[in-house]
Motif scaffolding. Sequence first.
Motif, mmCIF file in Angstrom:
data_model
loop_
_atom_site.group_PDB
_atom_site.id
_atom_site.type_symbol
_atom_site.label_atom_id
_atom_site.label_comp_id
_atom_site.label_asym_id
_atom_site.label_seq_id
_atom_site.Cartn_x
_atom_site.Cartn_y
_atom_site.Cartn_z
ATOM 1 N N ALA A 7 17.907 -0.534 15.545
ATOM 2 C CA ALA A 7 16.830 0.267 14.954
ATOM 3 C C ALA A 7 15.442 -0.139 15.426
ATOM 4 N N GLU A 8 15.312 -1.328 15.960
ATOM 5 C CA GLU A 8 13.989 -1.839 16.336
ATOM 6 C C GLU A 8 13.248 -0.903 17.299
ATOM 7 N N ARG A 9 13.909 -0.456 18.338
ATOM 8 C CA ARG A 9 13.257 0.453 19.302
ATOM 9 C C ARG A 9 12.859 1.766 18.654
ATOM 10 N N PHE A 10 13.733 2.274 17.778
ATOM 11 C CA PHE A 10 13.446 3.520 17.078
ATOM 12 C C PHE A 10 12.123 3.398 16.316
ATOM 13 N N PHE A 11 11.982 2.340 15.530
ATOM 14 C CA PHE A 11 10.765 2.164 14.746
ATOM 15 C C PHE A 11 9.556 1.892 15.650
ATOM 16 N N ALA A 12 9.723 1.098 16.680
ATOM 17 C CA ALA A 12 8.603 0.782 17.587
ATOM 18 C C ALA A 12 8.042 2.053 18.224
ATOM 19 N N ARG A 13 8.905 2.987 18.587
ATOM 20 C CA ARG A 13 8.442 4.249 19.192
ATOM 21 C C ARG A 13 7.650 5.098 18.206
ATOM 22 N N ARG A 14 7.725 4.775 16.933
ATOM 23 C CA ARG A 14 6.993 5.519 15.898
ATOM 24 C C ARG A 14 5.806 4.733 15.352
ATOM 25 N N GLY A 15 5.349 3.760 16.130
ATOM 26 C CA GLY A 15 4.133 3.040 15.774
ATOM 27 C C GLY A 15 4.308 1.808 14.907
ATOM 28 N N TRP A 16 5.540 1.384 14.703
ATOM 29 C CA TRP A 16 5.789 0.178 13.931
ATOM 30 C C TRP A 16 5.568 -1.043 14.814
ATOM 31 N N ARG A 17 5.214 -2.162 14.184
ATOM 32 C CA ARG A 17 5.056 -3.414 14.933
ATOM 33 C C ARG A 17 5.954 -4.478 14.318
ATOM 34 N N ILE A 18 6.335 -5.423 15.138
ATOM 35 C CA ILE A 18 7.150 -6.541 14.666
ATOM 36 C C ILE A 18 6.242 -7.547 13.978
ATOM 37 N N VAL A 19 6.565 -7.872 12.743
ATOM 38 C CA VAL A 19 5.836 -8.888 11.993
ATOM 39 C C VAL A 19 6.414 -10.257 12.347
ATOM 40 N N THR A 20 7.732 -10.349 12.334
ATOM 41 C CA THR A 20 8.421 -11.584 12.717
ATOM 42 C C THR A 20 9.875 -11.282 13.037
ATOM 43 N N ARG A 21 10.431 -12.096 13.887
ATOM 44 C CA ARG A 21 11.867 -12.020 14.149
ATOM 45 C C ARG A 21 12.539 -13.037 13.247
ATOM 46 N N GLN A 22 13.750 -12.722 12.826
ATOM 47 C CA GLN A 22 14.457 -13.628 11.931
ATOM 48 C C GLN A 22 15.954 -13.487 12.128
ATOM 49 N N GLU A 23 16.691 -14.370 11.484
ATOM 50 C CA GLU A 23 18.136 -14.254 11.398
ATOM 51 C C GLU A 23 18.494 -14.314 9.922
ATOM 52 N N VAL A 24 19.253 -13.334 9.474
ATOM 53 C CA VAL A 24 19.733 -13.335 8.097
ATOM 54 C C VAL A 24 21.196 -13.755 8.120
ATOM 55 N N GLU A 25 21.636 -14.379 7.047
ATOM 56 C CA GLU A 25 23.020 -14.818 6.984
ATOM 57 C C GLU A 25 23.816 -13.915 6.055
ATOM 58 N N ARG A 26 24.930 -13.443 6.560
ATOM 59 C CA ARG A 26 25.852 -12.625 5.775
ATOM 60 C C ARG A 26 27.234 -13.239 5.947
ATOM 61 N N HIS A 27 27.821 -13.644 4.851
ATOM 62 C CA HIS A 27 29.178 -14.198 4.869
ATOM 63 C C HIS A 27 29.317 -15.318 5.907
ATOM 64 N N GLY A 28 28.284 -16.155 5.997
ATOM 65 C CA GLY A 28 28.322 -17.304 6.897
ATOM 66 C C GLY A 28 28.027 -16.997 8.357
#
Length: 165
Positions: free
Chosen positions: A124-145
């Motif tokens: 989804a990142e490219r989709f939002f970027a093409r609509r004027g969104w900017r990255i605030v921060t990159r992260q990693e979320v944990e799901r089920h380890g």
Amino acid sequence: MNGLIIRPARVTDAPGLADLFHRAVHEGAARHYDAMQRAAWSPAPPMGEDWRRRLIEAQTIVAERDDRLLGFMTLDPMTGWIDFAYVAPEAMGQGVAETLYAVLEGRARAAGLTRLETEASLLAERFFARRGWRIVTRQEVERHGVRLPNAVMAKDLSRAATCAA
């Protein structure tokens, strides 16, 4: 898009949206996340009252054609948070996400929101970027380890930001 209907989600949409979400993760995001990551992200289609409540408490809109759900997005009209933005794998690249997003951003502006935020998947990142969104921060979320990379993104909807763009 021909025959595409955008409408508010209904409680009765919950099972179909759960299936769409699960397929979008497992099929649509396959180029960006490995099988273990996709299984951690969505081990099974979400079910139950918590899932229904999450959809209904947010402003959820769906895209459908010929009574088939093709995508959905949610907006918290108080905070500007977009929690879900998913399109059925067979409808990706056909303008479904663009149409849903245009309606959602229009509603946010009409509600007087000045900022939208989300955690965007690598897909989804490219989709939002093409609509004027900017990255605030990159992260990693944990799901089920398992760690899943994504990006916290934001879009300023203020009049000055719109004029400068």
